[in-house]
Design an enzyme around this catalytic site. Structure first.
Site, PDB file in Angstrom:
ATOM      1  N   HIS A   1      -0.082 -11.676   1.890  1.00 34.39           N
ATOM      2  CA  HIS A   1      -1.036 -10.842   1.154  1.00 34.39           C
ATOM      3  C   HIS A   1      -1.712 -11.589   0.007  1.00 34.39           C
ATOM      4  CE1 HIS A   1      -1.888  -6.396  -0.068  1.00 34.39           C
ATOM      5  NE2 HIS A   1      -2.944  -7.168  -0.238  1.00 34.39           N
TER       6      HIS A   1
ATOM      7  N   TYR B   1       0.822  -1.212   0.000  1.00 34.20           N
ATOM      8  CA  TYR B   1       0.000   0.000   0.000  1.00 34.20           C
ATOM      9  C   TYR B   1       0.856   1.261   0.000  1.00 34.20           C
ATOM     10  CZ  TYR B   1      -3.979  -2.976   1.435  1.00 34.20           C
ATOM     11  OH  TYR B   1      -4.964  -3.935   1.531  1.00 34.20           O
TER      12      TYR B   1
END
Length: 267
Positions: free
Chosen positions: A97, A39
């Site tokens: 992830h 991110y």
């Protein structure tokens, strides 16, 4: 192991935008913040938390290991970098992830490294994200279901992920729903609007309540203080069996997150 039911998502938020979102969220009562290495906002979140004055002991922080950091030699160093950015000595939950594309890094190698990070005190709990039923079964075989805190996956009224949900429930694996609001797609849904009117609520609150009522954790994001507060109030809504049955009819397998070259073969 446990994971709080309601948190703040920070996907696609960076710089002053994510700093403002986190500060407002903490002000209105959020204590769970979900981020990820990819991110690019861990340092911003660390700054926002430091400036908020909220004690670290009150927070539940989640980050996720990116696909380039899954090997035994890179996972722990990358997690230490995340901790430095977040200005903390540990996170409460660390997730894989995405499954390693094409199995380039064996799942056992990554999970063993995560367990080592847990033993070293860098993360209190570990889990996975975007894992299908077959991948989740593989993870359970490697570390045991008792060591997998959650599988964070896309679940919304339009993608109810029922096969995975049933399997996870059978295995005793908790699910965290991301994109519960389908990138805002629920906001103008006529059926959700009808249910919202009956409850004196908003369609977003109904979608979140629907997920919460199934036992999922939710991590919606927002940059507006009023929406952050409104979303949080979804925890007080109790839907009827008829409401739940009506929302079940919205499932159309509409997936928002499936990055080419990274996403697994979905259930």
């Amino acid at each position: 192991m446990n994971i709080p039911a309601f948190g703040l998502g920070t996907f696609r938020l960076q710089g002053q935008t994510v700093i403002g979102s986190v500060r407002n969220a903490l002000d209105v009562g959020y204590r769970v913040i979900d981020t990820a290495q990819i991110y690019g906002n861990e340092a911003d979140i660390g700054q926002a938390i430091a400036e908020s004055g909220v004690p670290r002991s009150e927070l539940f922080l989640t980050t996720k290991i990116w696909i380039e950091n899954m090997s035994a030699s890179t996972l722990i160093p990358s997690l230490r970098q995340s901790l430095e950015k977040l200005r903390t000595d540990h996170v409460d939950l660390t997730l894989i992830h995405w499954p390693s594309p094409g199995g380039a890094v064996p799942l056992k190698e990554t999970l063993d490294a995560l367990r080592e990070a847990q033993t070293d005190g860098l993360t209190s709990q570990i889990g996975v994200s975007n894992f299908t039923t077959s991948l989740l079964a593989e993870a359970i075989a490697v570390v045991g279901r008792e060591n997998i805190t959650t599988n964070q996956v896309e679940i919304s009224p339009y993608l109810q992920n029922r096969k995975l949900a049933v399997f996870a429930r059978e295995q005793g694996i908790h699910l965290t729903s991301y994109m519960t609001l389908a990138y805002g797609g629920v906001l103008n849904d006529p059926l959700l609007g009808e249910i919202a009117t009956a409850h004196g609520a908003t369609p977003a609150q109904i979608a979140l309540a629907w997920a919460l009522q199934q036992g999922y954790a939710v991590i919606p994001s927002s940059t507006r203080r009023e929406n952050l507060q409104s979303n949080l109030n979804a925890v007080n809504i109790v839907l009827t069996d008829e409401d739940m049955a009506r929302i079940a009819t919205l499932d159309r397998g509409e997936r928002q997150a499936s990055p080419e070259g990274i996403a697994p073969e979905w259930d």
